[in-house]
Design an enzyme around this catalytic site. Structure first.
Site, PDB file in Angstrom:
ATOM      1  N   TYR A 138      49.282  47.256  34.794  1.00 34.90           N
ATOM      2  CA  TYR A 138      48.699  47.188  36.072  1.00 34.90           C
ATOM      3  C   TYR A 138      49.611  47.558  37.053  1.00 34.90           C
ATOM      4  O   TYR A 138      50.800  47.606  36.942  1.00 34.90           O
ATOM      5  CB  TYR A 138      48.448  45.579  36.099  1.00 34.90           C
ATOM      6  CG  TYR A 138      47.182  45.178  35.851  1.00 34.90           C
ATOM      7  CD1 TYR A 138      45.931  45.779  35.795  1.00 34.90           C
ATOM      8  CD2 TYR A 138      46.742  43.733  35.374  1.00 34.90           C
ATOM      9  CE1 TYR A 138      44.573  45.532  35.662  1.00 34.90           C
ATOM     10  CE2 TYR A 138      45.750  43.432  35.223  1.00 34.90           C
ATOM     11  CZ  TYR A 138      44.569  44.035  35.086  1.00 34.90           C
ATOM     12  OH  TYR A 138      43.373  43.751  34.898  1.00 34.90           O
ATOM     13  N   GLU A 139      48.850  48.045  38.282  1.00 35.28           N
ATOM     14  CA  GLU A 139      49.381  48.115  39.727  1.00 35.28           C
ATOM     15  C   GLU A 139      50.665  49.329  39.480  1.00 35.28           C
ATOM     16  O   GLU A 139      51.799  48.950  40.053  1.00 35.28           O
ATOM     17  CB  GLU A 139      49.976  46.936  40.169  1.00 35.28           C
ATOM     18  CG  GLU A 139      48.644  45.732  40.214  1.00 35.28           C
ATOM     19  CD  GLU A 139      47.533  46.411  41.034  1.00 35.28           C
ATOM     20  OE1 GLU A 139      47.625  47.489  41.796  1.00 35.28           O
ATOM     21  OE2 GLU A 139      46.467  45.903  40.848  1.00 35.28           O
ATOM     22  N   GLY A 140      50.428  50.319  38.734  1.00 32.09           N
ATOM     23  CA  GLY A 140      51.725  51.265  38.634  1.00 32.09           C
ATOM     24  C   GLY A 140      52.403  50.713  37.151  1.00 32.09           C
ATOM     25  O   GLY A 140      52.987  49.863  37.168  1.00 32.09           O
TER      26      GLY A 140
END
Length: 562
Positions: free
Chosen positions: A426-428
Site C-alpha cells: 500500500y501507498e508506495g
C-alpha cells in the site's frame, strides 16, 4: 478472537514519543481529555468494530448490478463511528473538527485497525482526502467538502493507479478536459480503489489524478481533481449521480470486508484541486498522511496477532515446562515460544513508538517548527516501511505459535496474516519507501535531519549506558551503523549502489529507531525492561552487521543474468 485495547502500552508509547510536548500547542489535549478519548476509542473498537472482523472476512463486501454493498454490519458501524465524532479528531475546528493532535488520532486509529483492518481503511482514506483538500483546495471547495468529510457523513478515496501503470504514476492516461463552464470532465479507469464504492455514506468524494490537454509527458503532466459520486446541489447536498461507477471489486488475499474497486470515469464532472500540473505534489499530502496511517496498521495487526497468540499459548498444553517441570505445560512455558511472543510484543512497541514519534513531529511541524518538519519527513518512510514489515512478520510468527492450528482458518490466526500482507504494498511499496529514504530524505538540508536524529539516539544511548542489561551499549553501536550507512549512501546518491542498499538501510534504520523508542519506554516503565533487554540482544545486536548489506553495492545485481 476478542480484542483488548492496549491502553496502558499506548499511553506509555505516547509519552516516550514526546506527546507531553504538544500540550502547550494543543491546550485542549490535557491529560483528562486524552485519557477519555483513548478509553472511549478502545471501547468502540472492542465492542462495535471487533465483533465484525471475522464475519466480515467470511461474508465479504459484494458487487452486483453496478453497486457495492459493504459486508454485514460495516455500514451501520461506520455510521455509528461518524456519529461518535471519531472521524473529526484532528481536523480544523472551523470545519467541524475537534482540533486535537494528529498523534492522538494515530493512537486511536491503531485500536480501530486492530479491531478490523478492513474497517479502518475507510476512515483512513477519508482522513487523507481531508488533509489534501485542506492544504490545496479553494475556499469554496473547503466549504463544500470538508464539513461533511470531517463529520464522516461522506467518505473519501484516492484514485491513483491504472491497469498499465502500477506504481509508475508517470504512465497514467486518465484524462481531464475543460467542460466550458469552468469545470472539468474526467474519463478513464482506476484500479485498486479502497472503499471506492459502498452503501455506508450518502456520498463518496473521489480525489483523482488525471492529465489535462497538452500536458507534458511524465509526472509533470498530472493534475489533481475532486469528483464526487453524487453531484452537489446548490445547497451543498448530494444530488444526482455523477458519470462514474464501480466496474467491480477485486477478489483479494485478505481484507475481504474492504471493497477494493475498479472505478470507471465516463466524463465525470470534476473540479481542479490546486495548481494544474502539480497534481502529484498535491496528492503527496494525502499519500504521506496515508503512509503514516498504514504504518500504524502494521502496529495494529501485530498487536492483534500477539494477543491471540498469547491467549493460545496460555491455553494450549503440551511438552514439559522448562521452569517448573510441569507436564503437559502451557506453551507459554516453552522458552522458544516465550521468546517469540516477547519479540512480537517488543517489535510492536518499537513500531508503535516510531509511528507516534512521527505524528508528534507532524503536529509540531503544523505549528511552524522547521526542525520537526524535517523529523516528520525523515521518519515517514521508516514508519510506513518498517512498521508494516513488522506487522507481516508478527502475524506470521503468531501463526507459528499456533502451530498447525494456526494454518486452519477456524482459529482466525490466518486471517491476520492474509489481511496484513497488503500493507507493505500500500501507498508506495516498501521498496519505494526505501528509495525515498536514501534518495530524498537523507539529503534534506544537507543531511541535517539524519544528523539530528542520530544525535538524539546517541544521547539516549549514553544515558542508558550500563543500564537495562546493556541496552545503551547495543543502541549506541546500532546508531553508529545507522550514521555510517547514511554517510556511505549520501556519497553515492542516485547511483545503482545507493539504490541497491536502500531496502537494507530502511530495515537498519527501523530496527535502530525502534530500539530507541523501546529503550525510552523502558526507561519510563520498568515492566518494559525485559522487552528492551531481549530486543537489544536479539535485534540491536545484529544491526552493525547489517551495514555490510547496505554497502555491498550493485555489482552482484548487475552481474546476475536471471
Amino acid at each position: 478472537m476478542t480484542y483488548t485495547p492496549p491502553l496502558r502500552d499506548i499511553a506509555l508509547a505516547m509519552k516516550a514519543a514526546g506527546f507531553d510536548d504538544l500540550i502547550e500547542l494543543f491546550p485542549e489535549a490535557d491529560h483528562a481529555t486524552v485519557e477519555a478519548v483513548l478509553d472511549g476509542a478502545g471501547a468502540f473498537a472492542a465492542d462495535i468494530i471487533a465483533p465484525l472482523n471475522r464475519p466480515g472476512d467470511l461474508a465479504h463486501a459484494t458487487y452486483a448490478n453496478g453497486k457495492v454493498t459493504a459486508a454485514p454490519g460495516y455500514a451501520a458501524a461506520l455510521r455509528e463511528f461518524a456519529e461518535g465524532g471519531w472521524n473529526s479528531l484532528s481536523a480544523e475546528a472551523r470545519y467541524g473538527g475537534q482540533g486535537l493532535p494528529k498523534a492522538l488520532e494515530i493512537a486511536v486509529f491503531e485500536m480501530f485497525n486492530a479491531a478490523s483492518l478492513a474497517f479502518g481503511l475507510c476512515p483512513i482514506l477519508t482522513q487523507g482526502a481531508i488533509e489534501a483538500l485542506a492544504a490545496h483546495g479553494t475556499t469554496e471547495q473547503k466549504a463544500k467538502y470538508l464539513p461533511r468529510l470531517i463529520s464522516g457523513e461522506w467518505t473519501g478515496t484516492m484514485n491513483l493507479t491504472e491497469p498499465q501503470a502500477g506504481s509508475d504514476l508517470a504512465a497514467l492516461t486518465t484524462r481531464a478536459e475543460p467542460d466550458g463552464e469552468g469545470g472539468w470532465r474526467i474519463t478513464g479507469q482506476k484500479i485498486f480503489i479502497t472503499w471506492g464504492d459502498h452503501d455506508a455514506a450518502d456520498n463518496i468524494v473521489h480525489l483523482v489524478l488525471a492529465r489535462t490537454p497538452n500536458a507534458p509527458a511524465g509526472v509533470k503532466g498530472i493534475s489533481l481533481f475532486v469528483a464526487p459520486k453524487r453531484i452537489l446541489t446548490a445547497d451543498g447536498k448530494a444530488g444526482a449521480p455523477n458519470e462514474l461507477r464501480p466496474a467491480g471489486i477485486e477478489h483479494k488475499l485478505g481484507i475481504h470486508a474492504s471493497p477494493t474497486c475498479v472505478m470507471v470515469f465516463e466524463g465525470a464532472k470534476a473540479e481542479l484541486v490546486g495548481v494544474e500540473g502539480q497534481g502529484l505534489a498535491h496528492m503527496f499530502t494525502m499519500m504521506n498522511a496515508a503512509r503514516l496511517q498504514v504504518g500504524t496498521q502494521g502496529v495494529a495487526i501485530a498487536e492483534r496477532a500477539y494477543q491471540q497468540a498469547l491467549a493460545f499459548a496460555h491455553e494450549r498444553r503440551q511438552s514439559r515446562s522448562a521452569w517448573t517441570g510441569e507436564s503437559p505445560a502451557p506453551l507459554w512455558d516453552l522458552p522458544d515460544v516465550r521468546r517469540t511472543l516477547m519479540l512480537i510484543k517488543a517489535r510492536t512497541a518499537a513500531a508503535r513508538g516510531i509511528c507516534l514519534a512521527t505524528a508528534v513531529a507532524a503536529d509540531q511541524a503544523h505549528h511552524g517548527d522547521a526542525k520537526a518538519k524535517l523529523r516528520e519527513e525523515l521518519l515517514t518512510p521508516i514508519a510506513k516501511g518498517w512498521s508494516t514489515d513488522v506487522g507481516v512478520w508478527a502475524a506470521s510468527e503468531a501463526l507459528q505459535v499456533h502451530g498447525g492450528m494456526g494454518f486452519v482458518e477456524e482459529t482466525g490466526a490466518a486471517q491476520h496474516y492474509r489481511d496484513c500482507r497488503i500493507l507493505p504494498i500500500y501507498e508506495g511499496t516498501n521498496g519505494i519507501q526505501a528509495i525515498d529514504l536514501v534518495g530524498r530524505k537523507l539529503s534534506m538540508e544537507g543531511g541535517a535531519a539524519m544528523t539530528a536524529l542520530v544525535s538524539d539516539i546517541r544521547e539516549t544511548a549514553r544515558a542508558l549506558k550500563g543500564d537495562l542489561g546493556g541496552v545503551g551499549d547495543r543502541l549506541g553501536a546500532a546508531v553508529d551503523a545507522m550514521a555510517a550507512g547514511a554517510d556511505w549512501l549520501s556519497a553515492r546518491k542516485g547511483t545503482p549502489d545507493a539504490l541497491a542498499g536502500a531496502t537494507a538501510y530502511l530495515k537498519l534504520c527501523g530496527e535502530t529507531v525502534g530500539g530507541w523508542m523501546l529503550a525510552k519506554q523502558a526507561h519510563l516503565d520498568s515492566r518494559m525492561g525485559p522487552l528492551a533487554t531481549l530486543y537489544a540482544g536479539q535485534v540491536l545486536s545484529g544491526v552493525p552487521g547489517q551495514l555490510a548489506a547496505v554497502t555491498q553495492g550493485s555489482a552482484p545485481l548487475e552481474a546476475f543474468e536471471g
